[in-house]
Design a protein around this motif. Structure first.
Motif, PDB file in Angstrom:
ATOM      1  N   ARG A   1       0.845  -1.196   0.000  1.00  0.00           N
ATOM      2  CA  ARG A   1       0.000   0.000   0.000  1.00  0.00           C
ATOM      3  C   ARG A   1       0.879   1.245   0.000  1.00  0.00           C
ATOM      4  O   ARG A   1       1.912   1.289   0.666  1.00  0.00           O
ATOM      5  N   PRO A   2       0.492   2.283  -0.720  1.00  0.00           N
ATOM      6  CA  PRO A   2       1.310   3.498  -0.749  1.00  0.00           C
ATOM      7  C   PRO A   2       1.322   4.201   0.594  1.00  0.00           C
ATOM      8  O   PRO A   2       0.389   4.095   1.373  1.00  0.00           O
ATOM      9  N   GLY A   3       2.358   4.920   0.846  1.00  0.00           N
ATOM     10  CA  GLY A   3       2.507   5.697   2.050  1.00  0.00           C
ATOM     11  C   GLY A   3       3.777   6.492   1.888  1.00  0.00           C
ATOM     12  O   GLY A   3       4.450   6.391   0.872  1.00  0.00           O
ATOM     13  N   PRO A   4       4.252   7.260   2.842  1.00  0.00           N
ATOM     14  CA  PRO A   4       3.571   7.520   4.093  1.00  0.00           C
ATOM     15  C   PRO A   4       2.634   8.726   3.995  1.00  0.00           C
ATOM     16  O   PRO A   4       2.755   9.542   3.122  1.00  0.00           O
ATOM     17  N   ALA A   5       1.709   8.809   4.940  1.00  0.00           N
ATOM     18  CA  ALA A   5       0.839   9.973   5.070  1.00  0.00           C
ATOM     19  C   ALA A   5       1.260  10.723   6.322  1.00  0.00           C
ATOM     20  O   ALA A   5       2.347  10.530   6.843  1.00  0.00           O
ATOM     21  N   ALA A   6       0.371  11.573   6.840  1.00  0.00           N
ATOM     22  CA  ALA A   6       0.656  12.260   8.101  1.00  0.00           C
ATOM     23  C   ALA A   6       0.864  11.220   9.184  1.00  0.00           C
ATOM     24  O   ALA A   6       0.260  10.158   9.158  1.00  0.00           O
ATOM     25  N   PRO A   7       1.748  11.522  10.197  1.00  0.00           N
ATOM     26  CA  PRO A   7       2.082  10.522  11.204  1.00  0.00           C
ATOM     27  C   PRO A   7       0.871   9.884  11.871  1.00  0.00           C
ATOM     28  O   PRO A   7       0.803   8.672  11.994  1.00  0.00           O
ATOM     29  N   GLY A   8      -0.104  10.684  12.317  1.00  0.00           N
ATOM     30  CA  GLY A   8      -1.261  10.103  12.983  1.00  0.00           C
ATOM     31  C   GLY A   8      -2.071   9.234  12.064  1.00  0.00           C
ATOM     32  O   GLY A   8      -2.476   8.124  12.411  1.00  0.00           O
ATOM     33  N   ALA A   9      -2.298   9.726  10.846  1.00  0.00           N
ATOM     34  CA  ALA A   9      -3.074   8.945   9.891  1.00  0.00           C
ATOM     35  C   ALA A   9      -2.336   7.679   9.507  1.00  0.00           C
ATOM     36  O   ALA A   9      -2.934   6.611   9.348  1.00  0.00           O
ATOM     37  N   ALA A  10      -0.994   7.788   9.361  1.00  0.00           N
ATOM     38  CA  ALA A  10      -0.210   6.618   8.977  1.00  0.00           C
ATOM     39  C   ALA A  10      -0.274   5.550  10.051  1.00  0.00           C
ATOM     40  O   ALA A  10      -0.442   4.364   9.765  1.00  0.00           O
ATOM     41  N   SER A  11      -0.117   5.957  11.337  1.00  0.00           N
ATOM     42  CA  SER A  11      -0.148   4.968  12.404  1.00  0.00           C
ATOM     43  C   SER A  11      -1.523   4.333  12.530  1.00  0.00           C
ATOM     44  O   SER A  11      -1.646   3.133  12.766  1.00  0.00           O
ATOM     45  N   GLY A  12      -2.575   5.133  12.354  1.00  0.00           N
ATOM     46  CA  GLY A  12      -3.915   4.568  12.415  1.00  0.00           C
ATOM     47  C   GLY A  12      -4.177   3.612  11.283  1.00  0.00           C
ATOM     48  O   GLY A  12      -4.764   2.539  11.482  1.00  0.00           O
ATOM     49  N   ALA A  13      -3.724   3.981  10.079  1.00  0.00           N
ATOM     50  CA  ALA A  13      -3.915   3.098   8.926  1.00  0.00           C
ATOM     51  C   ALA A  13      -3.110   1.817   9.098  1.00  0.00           C
ATOM     52  O   ALA A  13      -3.563   0.730   8.737  1.00  0.00           O
ATOM     53  N   ALA A  14      -1.896   1.945   9.670  1.00  0.00           N
ATOM     54  CA  ALA A  14      -1.063   0.757   9.882  1.00  0.00           C
ATOM     55  C   ALA A  14      -1.714  -0.202  10.866  1.00  0.00           C
ATOM     56  O   ALA A  14      -1.720  -1.416  10.667  1.00  0.00           O
ATOM     57  N   ALA A  15      -2.285   0.359  11.951  1.00  0.00           N
ATOM     58  CA  ALA A  15      -2.944  -0.484  12.940  1.00  0.00           C
ATOM     59  C   ALA A  15      -4.149  -1.193  12.335  1.00  0.00           C
ATOM     60  O   ALA A  15      -4.375  -2.384  12.567  1.00  0.00           O
ATOM     61  N   ALA A  16      -4.923  -0.450  11.540  1.00  0.00           N
ATOM     62  CA  ALA A  16      -6.085  -1.058  10.901  1.00  0.00           C
ATOM     63  C   ALA A  16      -5.657  -2.131   9.918  1.00  0.00           C
ATOM     64  O   ALA A  16      -6.279  -3.201   9.823  1.00  0.00           O
ATOM     65  N   GLY A  17      -4.572  -1.856   9.172  1.00  0.00           N
ATOM     66  CA  GLY A  17      -4.079  -2.843   8.224  1.00  0.00           C
ATOM     67  C   GLY A  17      -3.580  -4.094   8.907  1.00  0.00           C
ATOM     68  O   GLY A  17      -3.802  -5.209   8.426  1.00  0.00           O
ATOM     69  N   ALA A  18      -2.893  -3.931  10.050  1.00  0.00           N
ATOM     70  CA  ALA A  18      -2.391  -5.087  10.786  1.00  0.00           C
ATOM     71  C   ALA A  18      -3.539  -5.943  11.313  1.00  0.00           C
ATOM     72  O   ALA A  18      -3.487  -7.174  11.274  1.00  0.00           O
ATOM     73  N   THR A  19      -4.588  -5.272  11.815  1.00  0.00           N
ATOM     74  CA  THR A  19      -5.759  -6.003  12.310  1.00  0.00           C
ATOM     75  C   THR A  19      -6.438  -6.772  11.185  1.00  0.00           C
ATOM     76  O   THR A  19      -6.827  -7.938  11.347  1.00  0.00           O
TER      77      THR A  19
END
Length: 483
Positions: free
Chosen positions: A330-348
């Motif tokens: 998946r493309p990245g990175p985005a803003a730090p908060g959005a990136a971490s939230g997207a990463a957590a959702a992706g991991a789940t």
């Protein structure tokens, strides 16, 4: 970089060969199944080995680091406790899954993880969790498999190389499993060995097996075949293992045969001795990091810098761009908060996908449900029979009275395999033995009244006053627990 001493040539310690192991000439070290020992109450023969300075390494079989669930904190704590009690320089486990949470199923065996980006992401996170919880380095073993997952995205070589690069974990290379997978899945052991960074190698397993109807069964109950020693020679020609260990778990031979197998391992290593690829010698297992230029990875776990050079082993190394976009592409990175939230959702989401796929396969193997689409149905059936047979053998060991009560090993095995076909193990082998006895008694079996009375007494002494009545059985059936 701090390193540990070379391990040398050793053998898997088992109670059945404890006396023989003590007498083996030139024994350098032993490995014990971590779940089979209790710190503070070590078997006397094992304690004597420790007292005379023989290294002991705990080898775990129940963490299931390749499973969709995060590692169980209690199991990690128990493995850590054993490492400390034994003064071990490292602990080892497997790249495998052994259970699923939904539905709750136990395999009683090491099963292969999917070679997909999702499965690799899940495994890497689980490995980091384990590394942070353990007081010594962790090494992971490649496993043997009868079945191949459909839709694989990575080869075994690529999977292992990227696992090492992303986590800094060491590898316990089982050359017998490489031989098994060559026969069962057409995989090239040389390609796997070429992908392993020498500095990541912890030690090596060798073991025997047997071929039946074109399928190699990794039994650990037969002599080590020449083909496995040939792969060991190939490995030793590429890198110098800190240790090599002979595994034998059943059909234990006379002491002199064990000594002869260890001698064959030593001879193979001596004959194959060669300069390590690209270096004068590979370091022994490191206490911190797998390479001299280790840099911190996620969770504070050291990871080797440039462990898999582009093109050097035919395996694509993860670049900074690949890390930025994530292993799922998946493309990245985005803003730090959005990136971490997207990463957590992706991991789940990855854990969910991996869990659903593993549950479908495990249910087919142990509960008789349909084989998932894309699998070789015949191979899945072979694996299911092998799991049931292994389960029967272990139950017979933990409850040796059952074969006697049922009229012999053959009668016990036939009855148990019929029971196991649609009754997954729910709480370990001792619980399985009790459930099996209950299964027979509620069906008024064995047919001989005297044998049935003896089985009832045996069951009552261990489980309760009497087998459940018909109302209880009906209630279980209504809740999906048909007796």
């Amino acid at each position: 970089m701090e390193t540990m001493a070379q391990l040398g040539v050793g053998i898997g310690w088992r109670p059945e060969i404890a006396d023989a192991v003590e007498r083996l000439p030139g024994l350098d070290w032993v490995e014990v199944v971590a779940e089979n020992i209790c710190p503070g109450h070590l078997p006397e023969p094992l304690q004597r080995l420790l007292d005379r300075g023989v290294r002991v390494v705990p080898h775990g079989v129940s963490l299931g680091l390749g499973g969709a669930e995060r590692p169980d904190a209690g199991r990690l704590a128990a493995l850590a406790e054993r490492a400390v009690a034994l003064g071990a320089p490292l602990v080892t486990e497997h790249i495998a899954f052994v259970r699923t949470a939904s539905p709750a199923l136990e395999a009683g065996h090491l099963l292969p993880v999917q070679r997909t980006r999702d499965a690799l992401d899940v495994l890497c996170e689980n490995v980091r969790i384990a590394q942070e919880a353990l007081p010594v380095p962790l090494a992971l073993e490649n496993i043997a498999a009868l079945v191949r997952w459909p839709g694989e995205e990575l080869t075994e070589a690529q999977f292992l190389a990227e696992l090492v690069e992303r986590t800094g974990v060491r590898l316990l290379v089982d050359v017998a499993n490489l031989h098994t997978n060559r026969i069962n899945r057409g995989e090239d052991p040389a390609a796997v060995l070429a992908a392993i960074p020498p500095e990541a190698l912890a030690y090596v397993h060798v073991a025997g097996g047997v071929e039946r109807d074109g399928v190699w069964h990794d039994t650990h109950a037969h002599p080590v075949p020449p083909a496995v020693l040939d792969i060991l020679a190939d490995l030793a020609g590429r890198m110098r293992p800190a240790g090599v260990l002979l595994e034998r778990d059943d059909a234990f031979p006379p002491e002199e045969e064990l000594a002869a197998e260890l001698a064959a391992v030593r001879s193979t290593l001596e004959a194959a001795s060669a300069p390590v690829r690209g270096a004068a010698a590979a370091p022994a297992v490191a206490v911190a990091g797998v390479g001299a230029a280790a840099v911190p990875a996620a969770g504070g776990v050291p990871a080797p810098a440039g462990a898999v050079p582009d093109g050097a082993r035919g395996v694509p190394a993860a670049s900074g761009a690949a890390a930025a976009r994530g292993s799922a592409g998946r493309p990245g990175p985005a803003a730090p908060g959005a990136a971490s939230g997207a990463a957590a959702a992706g991991a789940t989401a990855a854990r969910t996908r991996v869990g659903l796929e593993q549950a479908a396969l495990l249910s087919a193997l142990v509960a008789g449900t349909p084989v998932p689409e894309g699998f070789d149905r015949q191979r899945v059936r072979v694996q299911a029979r092998a799991l049931a047979a292994k389960r029967a053998d272990i139950v017979a060991k933990v409850a040796p009275e059952l074969p006697e009560l049922l009229g012999g090993r053959k009668a016990f095995r036939e009855a148990f395999l019929g029971y196991a076909r649609h009754r997954p193990m729910s709480g370990g082998y001792r619980r399985d033995a009790l459930d099996f006895a209950e299964h027979l008694l509620v069906r008024d079996l064995p047919a001989d009244p005297a044998a049935r009375r003896r089985l009832t007494v045996w069951w009552r002494d261990r489980a309760g006053p009497k087998p459940p009545g018909r109302i209880v059985r009906w209630a279980r059936a209504l809740t999906g627990r048909a007796a």
